[in-house]
Design a protein around this motif. Structure first.
Motif, short mmCIF file in Angstrom:
data_model
loop_
_atom_site.label_atom_id
_atom_site.label_comp_id
_atom_site.label_asym_id
_atom_site.label_seq_id
_atom_site.Cartn_x
_atom_site.Cartn_y
_atom_site.Cartn_z
N ILE A 113 1.61 -1.93 -16.80
CA ILE A 113 0.90 -1.45 -15.60
C ILE A 113 1.83 -0.78 -14.58
O ILE A 113 1.35 0.00 -13.75
N GLU A 114 3.13 -1.04 -14.63
CA GLU A 114 4.03 -0.36 -13.71
C GLU A 114 4.22 1.11 -14.08
O GLU A 114 4.71 1.90 -13.29
N HIS A 115 3.82 1.47 -15.31
CA HIS A 115 4.02 2.84 -15.79
C HIS A 115 2.77 3.70 -15.69
O HIS A 115 2.79 4.86 -16.12
N ILE A 116 1.69 3.17 -15.15
CA ILE A 116 0.43 3.91 -15.06
C ILE A 116 0.35 4.58 -13.70
O ILE A 116 0.30 3.91 -12.67
N PHE A 151 8.59 7.68 -15.39
CA PHE A 151 7.27 7.04 -15.46
C PHE A 151 7.36 5.56 -15.09
O PHE A 151 6.91 4.69 -15.84
N ASP A 152 7.95 5.29 -13.95
CA ASP A 152 8.07 3.92 -13.43
C ASP A 152 7.63 3.99 -11.97
O ASP A 152 8.37 4.48 -11.12
N PHE A 153 6.41 3.50 -11.69
CA PHE A 153 5.77 3.82 -10.41
C PHE A 153 5.68 2.67 -9.42
O PHE A 153 5.47 2.90 -8.23
N ARG A 154 5.82 1.40 -9.85
CA ARG A 154 5.56 0.32 -8.88
C ARG A 154 6.09 -1.01 -9.37
O ARG A 154 6.43 -1.19 -10.55
#
Length: 247
Positions: A113-116, A151-154
């Motif tokens: 989910i961190e990559h979405i 692609f590492d958003f959060r």
């Protein structure tokens, strides 16, 4: 005599890990926490299950009562609305999951989910394809180095993730910390060496990896307070959520 028991008890506890200790695996620490989480929760999951962002499906064996274990992966080369299937893994466009409404009895997703980029829409899709009351087992990071760039958003706190999931109609039943401050320090050290620009540093990482992994186990046994339920320094969150029943 009492002090001897105090010292020996953690050492004996460490020995219990040896049957599942993969010391040469640089990321054994987070993976063994996820596996323990899956094995415990997998005892009460049955039916048809979706592994969202499944990769090689490393935790499928933790769900012995599941009769249909399906995976889905994002393929950024697909045109909108397109998908294809290979060995029970569906590759889709990242927008709409290629499954009908209320199709799955449970959904699992591990370190995805961190990559979405648009997490809200993806969670709404998971809600759509899961039956009302379905269980979701999802893990995500709190303290991790940046990875799989760009692609590492959060990262996720217990309170933030509850707000995110509630906004998609999913109720977080439990947000369980995984790992301790000792695990964080050990993982960051190993990851730093493993991704170092110097070949010698990367080779050294392989050499000390079993020692560092076992040190984390021993420190957690010597200081169980580091693994208390209300700790604030840990690697990942293990989320147990449910699809709120639709009116």
């Amino acid at each position: 005599m009492a002090s001897t028991r105090t010292i020996c008890s953690p050492l004996l506890s460490c020995c219990l890990y040896l049957d599942r200790f993969d010391g040469m695996n640089i990321y054994w620490i987070p993976r063994h926490y996820i596996e323990e989480f899956c094995r415990k929760q997998g005892q009460v999951i049955s039916g048809r299950i979706l592994d969202f962002g499944c990769g090689s499906r490393p935790y499928a064996a933790c769900f012995p009562d599941v009769h249909d274990y399906m995976g889905v992966e994002y393929d950024r080369n697909l045109q909108p609305g397109s998908f294809y299937e290979k060995d029970k893994v569906y590759f889709y466009d990242g927008l709409k999951l290629p499954f009908p409404d209320n199709y799955f009895d449970a959904i699992v997703s591990f370190q995805v989910i961190e990559h979405i980029e648009n997490l809200h829409d993806s969670l709404c899709e998971l809600k759509r394809v899961s039956r009302p009351g379905a269980k979701l087992l999802i893990t995500g990071p709190l303290l991790w180095p940046e990875h799989e760039a760009p692609f590492d958003f959060r990262r996720f706190t217990r309170w933030g993730v509850e707000q995110i999931f509630n906004g998609a109609g999913l109720e977080v039943v439990e947000a369980r910390p995984m790992g301790s401050i000792y695990d964080v320090l050990c993982v960051f050290l190993l990851d730093h060496l493993n991704t170092h620009r110097l070949i010698l540093a990367r080779k050294f990482c392989r050499f000390i990896c079993p020692v560092i992994n076992m040190i984390s186990v021993l420190l957690n046994k010597l200081d169980p307070w580091a693994l208390r339920d209300d700790r604030y320094c840990y690697l990942d969150l293990g989320l147990i959520a449910t699809n709120l029943k639709q009116e």
